[in-house]
Scaffold this active site. Structure first.
Site, mmCIF file in Angstrom:
data_model
loop_
_atom_site.group_PDB
_atom_site.id
_atom_site.type_symbol
_atom_site.label_atom_id
_atom_site.label_comp_id
_atom_site.label_asym_id
_atom_site.label_seq_id
_atom_site.Cartn_x
_atom_site.Cartn_y
_atom_site.Cartn_z
ATOM 1 N N ASP A 45 -7.953 -3.345 0.705
ATOM 2 C CA ASP A 45 -6.607 -2.913 0.335
ATOM 3 C C ASP A 45 -6.509 -1.398 0.264
ATOM 4 O O ASP A 45 -5.450 -0.824 0.530
ATOM 5 C CB ASP A 45 -6.228 -3.537 -1.012
ATOM 6 C CG ASP A 45 -4.735 -3.567 -1.249
ATOM 7 O OD1 ASP A 45 -3.981 -3.115 -0.375
ATOM 8 O OD2 ASP A 45 -4.309 -4.041 -2.316
ATOM 9 N N CYS B 89 0.956 -0.028 -0.118
ATOM 10 C CA CYS B 89 1.527 -1.027 0.783
ATOM 11 C C CYS B 89 2.030 -0.316 2.023
ATOM 12 O O CYS B 89 2.740 0.687 1.920
ATOM 13 C CB CYS B 89 2.672 -1.768 0.088
ATOM 14 S SG CYS B 89 3.520 -2.969 1.144
#
Length: 308
Positions: A13, A239
């Protein structure tokens, strides 16, 4: 003493959101450092198209190259059936597979160019394959606490998707605050409801620190009974959509808070901080973790306390 489990997600991530690709050798060195910190779960790679996320195109090489203790379960993220095909070709390199969906239609379309319904139909097919291969099936629901395009996401919609994942074979359900829209009051309410509805599944909190409420949300989730968390060393991540979505809560800040509260993580905080500082050196820029700068809190006994 309360104890919690923390999965380190920075190698996937975190690395995927870096503007430049990190050298494979550096990724391996950083993951090895995390392995020495006592983690039992690390998210290592993602089987996505290399033209979409080139930062993770060396996932197989990283999986083959890392040297972490046998006690560390390696997790990979898979976006669709094609990605699962590629992952299962090297099935011996990992123990856990994460499948994901966004709770909001707009984010799901912008993230993987599919409707939520199309994604969940594929999940049901992939779930059977994952379970048949004796791998742990973990679910991730993005935008669980709000969507930057649609605003509030109804709790019932999120928990309904979680129940679909559980029916498909997932034994862990992770709820992602993808763009940092949660607050402690809602985190408490949400995890109380999630734990009640998802009996038998591990419920995991994944908070981002976009608006500075990440640790407060983690505390609220803990108070609601959540004992499984995901975080990223150095506060890496974010993100890809939309712009401005900063990183996950820093693992070292989360661990430090828990240890100060008497909550056992099984982790060596100094080693986690060392790994985060190493990442800062590799990336050549300052990271936003507080513990990188301040270090851990150390309480030294006074002479009177030593004599008690």
């Amino acid at each position: 003493m309360t104890s919690v489990h923390i999965r380190e997600v920075g190698p996937r991530d975190g690395f995927q959101n870096e503007p430049e690709t990190i050298a494979t050798a550096d990724k391996i060195r950083l993951i090895n450092a995390l392995g020495r910190a006592g983690f039992t779960r690390i998210e290592v790679a993602s089987f996505v198209r290399p033209d979409v996320i080139p930062q993770l195109s060396d996932g197989v090489e990283v999986l083959r190259g890392i040297e972490v203790p046998d006690s560390v379960d390696r997790m990979v993220l898979v976006p669709n059936s094609k990605g699962l095909d590629n992952a299962l070709a090297v099935r011996e390199l990992f123990a856990e597979v994460a499948l994901f969906v966004s709770a909001s239609q707009t984010h799901n379309r912008r993230n993987i160019n599919r409707t939520v319904e199309e994604t969940m139909a594929d999940v049901k097919v992939m779930g059977k394959r994952i379970v048949a291969d004796d791998l742990r099936f973990c679910a991730v629901i993005a935008t669980s606490f709000g969507c930057p395009y649609e605003g509030r996401v109804p709790m019932d919609r999120v928990l309904g998707l979680a129940e679909e994942f559980a029916e498909a074979g997932a034994t862990e359900i992770g709820f992602g605050d993808t763009t940092g829209m949660c607050n402690p009051a809602y985190a408490s309410k949400f995890f109380t409801a999630a734990i009640e509805r998802l009996r038998g599944a591990e419920v995991t909190a994944h908070f981002h620190n976009t608006r500075g409420q990440g640790l407060a949300n983690a505390y609220a989730a803990l108070q609601a009974g959540c004992t499984s968390f995901e975080s990223s060393f150095g506060e890496l991540g974010g993100c890809p959509v939309p712009a401005g979505s900063t990183g996950n809560i820093a693992t070292e800040d989360l661990v430090g808070m828990f240890h100060e509260m008497g909550v056992d993580t099984g982790l060596d905080l100094d080693a986690v901080i060392d790994a985060a500082r190493m990442a800062q050196t590799v990336l050549g820029r300052k990271l936003t973790s507080h513990s990188i700068v301040a270090g851990p809190v150390r309480w030294y006994p006074s002479p009177s306390e030593e004599n008690q």
